[in-house]
Design an enzyme around this catalytic site. Structure first.
Site: not given
Ligand SMILES: *Cc1c(COP(=O)(O)O)cnc(C)c1O
Length: 367
Positions: A307, A35, A259, A130
């Site tokens: 990024m 998956k 940053y 679940r």
């Protein structure tokens, strides 16, 4: 032009990990869990390399359909089953084995009879709570399903919530034992194949192996156990995520990097800039100090991940040049270790590698 950030996928390691799964599985059949694009590794290429498995498992019908269209012939289990009539029809046409976990699915089957799937899994909640029918309803649901004209083989499953806590820790995790017992009691007397085990259970809880096991993460060479709380496994990493150093700059003591400027050079030093960032799937939440492998040695992430780029502090004696490769995880740097730094699990890091990264496959497929 070849992109700089590369996920090298070693299919021989994948097949080695399948062989390890087989050792643990004994006589149980294996459905390889592919998956989420095979945990970020590329579902079709991975399925090709695993072609000699007993079956596959995916989360949803769309994923199963992609495997069938690619020519995969083995049984394919669909963990979420069908969500509606159209998906049920796809399950029937393509011989998928949907998981039935809710009464709305039984109602759809009753409407569709006798054009029904050739195989289904009946899933019971035993502690994960679940997806799954209540264990107390097992016999009733079984009867309701059995009475359907046209229904194929019915198999029984449940899912472990805490098998990853491992079996050989000081505080013995009784929860998994309870789940196994609950499943046994609920399904007693029903003649059907059973499946309980994900990777962690397959390795640490022999009593959970039953007819089918469902290894996922271990195939990709990461540990299913939290904080290394399991046996030391002979698994090999399948994905090695790397990129190139595109600049090396000299910075003075006290100069900020990146940053926010929340990391500053502790002394005069070289900073390597690596062409990979959160746009490629490397987690932005990785803190300064997270290891990066450069020329076989560990260096430390320095400053915020951006990024397209990240920055690494270089020790003075580390020989390094522009164009050298930096490894973010994989061979020589376990993804589990990076996951610990980022406070997540290997699964999430692997699934998040984006399609901006160039995937390179090597190793052989089965004959
Ligand atoms: C994802 C999944 C697995 C595989 O789990 P791993 O921890 O990756 O081995 C097995 N069973 C079900 C129902 C799943 O959703």
């Amino acid at each position: 032009m070849q992109r700089t950030a590369i996920a090298a996928i070693d299919l021989n390691s994948l097949r080695h990990n399948l062989a390890i799964s087989r050792l643990y599985a004994g006589d149980s059949k294996i459905m390889c869990v592919v998956k989420a694009n095979a945990y970020g590794h590329g579902m079709l290429r991975i399925a090709d390399a695993l072609r000699d498995t007993d079956g596959f498992a995916v989360a949803c019908v769309d994923e199963a359909l992609e495997l069938r269209r690619h020519g995969i012939q083995q049984p394919i289990t669909v963990f979420q089953g069908f969500h509606n009539k159209c998906e049920l029809e796809t399950c029937v046409t393509h011989l998928l084995w949907p998981v039935l976990h809710h009464s709305f699915q039984l109602a759809l089957l009753e409407d569709a009879a006798p054009a029904l799937p050739a195989g289904v899994w009946l899933k019971f909640a035993t502690g994960m709570n679940r997806l799954g029918f209540d264990s107390s309803e097992a016999k009733t649901i079984w009867q309701r399903l059995k009475s359907l004209n046209g229904i194929g083989d019915i198999r029984l499953m449940t899912h472990m919530a805490r098998a990853d806590e491992g079996a050989d820790v000081d505080v013995k995790n009784d929860f998994t034992v309870e789940q196994i017992n609950r499943f046994e009691i609920a399904t007693e007397g029903l003649v059907a194949d059973r499946s309980l085990a994900n990777s962690a259970a397959l390795i640490a809880w022999p009593a959970s192996r039953a007819h089918w096991v469902r290894p996922g993460i271990m195939l990709y060479g990461a540990s299913p156990f939290i904080e290394g709380r399991g046996p030391n496994l002979d698994l090999k990493p399948v994905m090695t995520l790397g990129s190139r150093i595109i600049a090396i700059n000299h910075r003075k003591k006290g100069e900020p990097v990146g940053y926010g400027g929340d990391w500053t050079c502790p002394r005069d030093m070289r900073i390597a800039v690596v062409a990979i960032g959160y746009g490629d799937g490397y987690p932005r939440s990785a803190p300064s100090g997270t290891p990066v492998l450069i020329n076989g040695r560990r260096a430390a992430l320095a400053g915020r991940v951006s990024m397209d780029l990240l920055t690494v502090a270089l020790e003075d004696d580390l020989p390094v040049a522009i164009g050298d490769e930096a490894i973010l995880w994989g061979q020589g740097l376990p993804v589990d270790e990076i996951a610990r730094h980022v406070c997540t699990i290997s699964y999430e890091l692997l699934c998040n590698v984006s399609n901006r990264v160039h995937f390179l496959y090597h190793g052989t497929n089965p004959a």
